[in-house]
Write an enzyme that holds these catalytic residues in place. Structure first.
Site, PDB file in Angstrom:
ATOM      1  N   GLU A 192       0.848  -1.200   0.000  1.00  0.00           N
ATOM      2  CA  GLU A 192       0.000   0.000   0.000  1.00  0.00           C
ATOM      3  C   GLU A 192       0.883   1.249   0.000  1.00  0.00           C
ATOM      4  O   GLU A 192       1.870   1.309   0.740  1.00  0.00           O
ATOM      5  CB  GLU A 192      -0.853  -0.034   1.284  1.00  0.00           C
ATOM      6  CG  GLU A 192      -1.652   1.196   1.547  1.00  0.00           C
ATOM      7  CD  GLU A 192      -2.287   1.153   2.954  1.00  0.00           C
ATOM      8  OE1 GLU A 192      -2.034   0.191   3.720  1.00  0.00           O
ATOM      9  OE2 GLU A 192      -3.017   2.097   3.268  1.00  0.00           O
ATOM     10  N   PHE A 193       0.528   2.216  -0.824  1.00  0.00           N
ATOM     11  CA  PHE A 193       1.233   3.504  -0.785  1.00  0.00           C
ATOM     12  C   PHE A 193       0.561   4.367   0.274  1.00  0.00           C
ATOM     13  O   PHE A 193      -0.665   4.504   0.299  1.00  0.00           O
ATOM     14  CB  PHE A 193       1.151   4.201  -2.151  1.00  0.00           C
ATOM     15  CG  PHE A 193       1.844   5.527  -2.157  1.00  0.00           C
ATOM     16  CD1 PHE A 193       3.205   5.612  -2.417  1.00  0.00           C
ATOM     17  CD2 PHE A 193       1.145   6.698  -1.882  1.00  0.00           C
ATOM     18  CE1 PHE A 193       3.862   6.844  -2.405  1.00  0.00           C
ATOM     19  CE2 PHE A 193       1.793   7.922  -1.859  1.00  0.00           C
ATOM     20  CZ  PHE A 193       3.143   7.996  -2.125  1.00  0.00           C
ATOM     21  N   ASP A 200      13.007  -2.916  14.279  1.00  0.00           N
ATOM     22  CA  ASP A 200      14.024  -2.007  13.725  1.00  0.00           C
ATOM     23  C   ASP A 200      13.458  -0.587  13.780  1.00  0.00           C
ATOM     24  O   ASP A 200      13.432   0.137  12.792  1.00  0.00           O
ATOM     25  CB  ASP A 200      14.356  -2.412  12.283  1.00  0.00           C
ATOM     26  CG  ASP A 200      15.561  -1.639  11.732  1.00  0.00           C
ATOM     27  OD1 ASP A 200      16.259  -0.967  12.524  1.00  0.00           O
ATOM     28  OD2 ASP A 200      15.800  -1.704  10.509  1.00  0.00           O
TER      29      ASP A 200
HETATM   30  P1  ADP Z   1      14.809   0.807   2.459  1.00  0.00           P
HETATM   31  O1  ADP Z   1      14.285  -0.604   2.502  1.00  0.00           O
HETATM   32  O2  ADP Z   1      15.726   1.079   1.324  1.00  0.00           O
HETATM   33  O3  ADP Z   1      15.402   1.271   3.781  1.00  0.00           O
HETATM   34  P2  ADP Z   1      12.378   2.247   3.120  1.00  0.00           P
HETATM   35  O4  ADP Z   1      11.453   1.148   3.506  1.00  0.00           O
HETATM   36  O5  ADP Z   1      12.985   3.040   4.232  1.00  0.00           O
HETATM   37  O6  ADP Z   1      13.536   1.721   2.154  1.00  0.00           O
HETATM   38  O7  ADP Z   1      11.582   3.193   2.123  1.00  0.00           O
HETATM   39  C1  ADP Z   1      12.232   4.269   1.463  1.00  0.00           C
HETATM   40  C2  ADP Z   1      11.396   5.541   1.617  1.00  0.00           C
HETATM   41  O8  ADP Z   1      10.156   5.346   0.984  1.00  0.00           O
HETATM   42  C3  ADP Z   1      11.082   5.858   3.066  1.00  0.00           C
HETATM   43  O9  ADP Z   1      11.987   6.774   3.591  1.00  0.00           O
HETATM   44  C4  ADP Z   1       9.714   6.456   2.997  1.00  0.00           C
HETATM   45  O10 ADP Z   1       9.826   7.866   2.860  1.00  0.00           O
HETATM   46  C5  ADP Z   1       9.117   5.915   1.736  1.00  0.00           C
HETATM   47  N1  ADP Z   1       8.127   4.859   2.011  1.00  0.00           N
HETATM   48  C6  ADP Z   1       8.346   3.675   2.645  1.00  0.00           C
HETATM   49  N2  ADP Z   1       7.229   2.949   2.662  1.00  0.00           N
HETATM   50  C7  ADP Z   1       6.282   3.687   2.040  1.00  0.00           C
HETATM   51  C8  ADP Z   1       4.896   3.487   1.739  1.00  0.00           C
HETATM   52  N3  ADP Z   1       4.283   2.357   2.053  1.00  0.00           N
HETATM   53  N4  ADP Z   1       4.214   4.459   1.088  1.00  0.00           N
HETATM   54  C9  ADP Z   1       4.851   5.613   0.727  1.00  0.00           C
HETATM   55  N5  ADP Z   1       6.162   5.856   0.969  1.00  0.00           N
HETATM   56  C10 ADP Z   1       6.855   4.917   1.609  1.00  0.00           C
END
Ligand code: ADP
Length: 262
Positions: free
Chosen positions: A129-130, A234
């Site tokens: 989900e976004f 985490d």
């Molecule tokens: P990584 O696995 O590389 O650490 P993240 O899970 O931290 O990546 O996601 C990268 C960025 O994407 C996050 O800093 C956040 O801003 C954005 N993000 C993460 N999950 C979502 C989501 N479900 N919907 C919108 N943006 C997201």
């Protein structure tokens, strides 16, 4: 004192739901599908199970540490996709199961996981989900309360551990089930980290001191009632955000069931 500890099984009341999530699926459990990996499995899933007929825009999302992240806009809404070009689907399997476990508690907001699997070029992807983030930081006391609700909602019948090993950053986290928190924490948390430090830096003094602690920590838990509960695993500031209503959101977990102090 009551202490909840542990890792959640999919079949526990804490994770009961991952198999029930309507749209989450894994190619891992479909070996026939692994043999014929689509050229663009992300697009394929969005245009089939994701119920979209058109992807209108794909935009990069910054801020991650490990993976490439994208926002897919479609006529059926938005999806958030992470890909990794070299690591296989096990990393995203851990993330999907963790998100699913937390999602199912119905407490704190987490993105609902939809699908993970291998990429045809090697590497892997996850679709979820976004969530549109808000500009203001969530109220920290609400965040704390919601986290506590999640911990309480996550029970584990298998003890301490999780269905799969997962990663903290890119460091493996071992989640083999154990009915004994002290054994689990000594072996899979402290012991594992001590071994990594020994392998990497060759400092046997720290290793030996740490092992002495592992062997002698039992009495710290005397008179403590220990129960497992679901943990994000985490939770640092980079994995905490808020949605556009200001509600806290937690992301990118390395879930397991651990001790909970109450
Ligand atoms: P990584 O696995 O590389 O650490 P993240 O899970 O931290 O990546 O996601 C990268 C960025 O994407 C996050 O800093 C956040 O801003 C954005 N993000 C993460 N999950 C979502 C989501 N479900 N919907 C919108 N943006 C997201």
């Amino acid at each position: 004192m009551l202490v909840h500890v542990g890792l959640l099984p999919l079949s526990s009341s804490c994770l009961p739901s991952l198999p029930r999530l309507p749209r989450l699926s894994s190619t891992k459990h479909r070996t026939f599908a692994m043999a014929v990996v689509s050229e663009d499995p992300v697009r394929e899933w969005i245009l089939s199970e994701g119920n979209a007929t058109q992807i209108t825009r794909i935009s990069p999302v910054g801020g991650g540490c490990i993976n490439r992240a994208s926002h897919y806009d479609t006529d059926a809404g938005s999806f958030f996709v992470k890909t990794n070009r070299s690591i296989g689907p096990s990393m995203f399997e851990g993330e999907a199961l963790g998100l699913g476990a937390m999602f199912e508690t119905g407490t704190i907001r987490v993105p609902k996981p939809f699908k993970f699997g291998p990429l045809p070029t090697g590497g892997s992807y996850i679709i979820m989900e976004f969530i549109e983030f808000g500009s203001r930081r969530s109220n920290q006391s609400v965040l704390g309360r919601k986290l506590a609700e999640m911990h309480k909602a996550g029970k584990s019948e298998k003890g301490f551990g999780f269905e799969v090993n997962n990663t903290v950053g890119s460091t493996p986290q071992i989640n083999t089930w154990s009915s004994d928190w002290i054994q689990f924490y000594g072996e899979h948390r402290l012991g594992y980290q001590l071994q990594l430090a020994l392998d990497q830096y060759g400092d046997s003094t720290i290793y030996e001191k740490g092992q002495r602690l592992v062997k002698s920590m039992g009495p710290f838990f005397d008179n403590v009632v220990i129960e497992p509960c679901l943990l994000h695993g985490d939770l640092w500031s980079g994995n905490i955000s808020s949605d556009k209503n200001g509600e806290p959101v937690i992301l990118d977990p390395a879930c397991y069931c651990k001790l909970k102090w109450t």
